[in-house]
Design a protein around this motif. Structure first.
Motif, PDB file in Angstrom:
ATOM      1  N   ASP A  90       0.825  -1.198   0.000  1.00  0.00           N
ATOM      2  CA  ASP A  90       0.000   0.000   0.000  1.00  0.00           C
ATOM      3  C   ASP A  90       0.871   1.265   0.000  1.00  0.00           C
ATOM      4  N   ARG A  91       0.242   2.367  -0.367  1.00  0.00           N
ATOM      5  CA  ARG A  91       0.973   3.632  -0.538  1.00  0.00           C
ATOM      6  C   ARG A  91       1.612   4.105   0.761  1.00  0.00           C
ATOM      7  N   SER A  92       0.956   3.828   1.896  1.00  0.00           N
ATOM      8  CA  SER A  92       1.514   4.295   3.166  1.00  0.00           C
ATOM      9  C   SER A  92       2.813   3.559   3.495  1.00  0.00           C
ATOM     10  N   HIS A  93       2.870   2.269   3.181  1.00  0.00           N
ATOM     11  CA  HIS A  93       4.091   1.493   3.429  1.00  0.00           C
ATOM     12  C   HIS A  93       5.224   1.973   2.518  1.00  0.00           C
ATOM     13  N   ILE A  94       4.908   2.185   1.247  1.00  0.00           N
ATOM     14  CA  ILE A  94       5.913   2.695   0.308  1.00  0.00           C
ATOM     15  C   ILE A  94       6.364   4.085   0.735  1.00  0.00           C
ATOM     16  N   GLY A  95       5.417   4.927   1.140  1.00  0.00           N
ATOM     17  CA  GLY A  95       5.765   6.276   1.603  1.00  0.00           C
ATOM     18  C   GLY A  95       6.649   6.248   2.841  1.00  0.00           C
ATOM     19  N   HIS A  96       6.373   5.315   3.731  1.00  0.00           N
ATOM     20  CA  HIS A  96       7.190   5.198   4.943  1.00  0.00           C
ATOM     21  C   HIS A  96       8.629   4.771   4.599  1.00  0.00           C
ATOM     22  N   LEU A  97       8.764   3.794   3.704  1.00  0.00           N
ATOM     23  CA  LEU A  97      10.103   3.359   3.301  1.00  0.00           C
ATOM     24  C   LEU A  97      10.853   4.479   2.577  1.00  0.00           C
ATOM     25  N   ARG A  98      10.126   5.233   1.759  1.00  0.00           N
ATOM     26  CA  ARG A  98      10.761   6.372   1.082  1.00  0.00           C
ATOM     27  C   ARG A  98      11.214   7.415   2.097  1.00  0.00           C
ATOM     28  N   TRP A  99      10.369   7.689   3.080  1.00  0.00           N
ATOM     29  CA  TRP A  99      10.719   8.660   4.106  1.00  0.00           C
ATOM     30  C   TRP A  99      11.958   8.200   4.889  1.00  0.00           C
ATOM     31  N   LYS A 100      12.012   6.900   5.236  1.00  0.00           N
ATOM     32  CA  LYS A 100      13.179   6.386   5.953  1.00  0.00           C
ATOM     33  C   LYS A 100      14.459   6.568   5.135  1.00  0.00           C
ATOM     34  N   PHE A 101      14.374   6.272   3.837  1.00  0.00           N
ATOM     35  CA  PHE A 101      15.544   6.419   2.971  1.00  0.00           C
ATOM     36  C   PHE A 101      15.961   7.883   2.868  1.00  0.00           C
TER      37      PHE A 101
END
Length: 129
Positions: free
Chosen positions: A37-48
């Protein structure tokens, strides 16, 4: 591995920071074709991006800038699983052929030679006995 890099001093910490940035990017790209889901992808992007922004390594920050600049295309790859890798590979082969020929004298010869090199048979996929 971690302890050896930490004990190596400044150079070891620089390598460790870059390695962690690479792993965070791999975690982000690993979500391709997983229906994340978009929230999981967004979270991983934010971490990176935050890891890279907090580092004091110019190359890691430049990597984060490049990923952020190309995010629309990367996100399309994550959601669809399709990339332009095949066309990029064919373009690379065409450029290599053009370099080896040192230019072509006429466009017909150029088209014929690049077509011959980029066919599946020329690349070894359809070997006949």
């Amino acid at each position: 591995m971690w302890n050896a890099l930490i004990n190596a001093g400044t150079l070891g910490m620089t390598l460790l920071t870059a390695w962690i940035a690479k792993e965070r990017l791999r975690d982000l790209l690993a979500t391709a074709r997983t229906s994340a889901d978009r929230s999981h992808i967004g979270h991983l992007r934010w971490k990176f991006l935050t890891w890279c922004a907090d580092s004091d390594i110019p190359e890691v920050r430049q990597l984060a800038t490049t990923i952020d600049r190309w995010w629309a295309e990367i996100e399309a790859f994550i959601h669809t699983g399709h990339s332009n890798a095949k066309s990029e590979g064919i373009n690379r082969v065409i450029k290599l052929v053009a370099r080896a020929a040192h230019g072509f004298r006429n466009p017909t010869n150029q088209r014929l030679r690049t077509r011959c090199v980029t066919t599946r048979r020329a690349r070894g996929h359809l070997r006949t006995a």
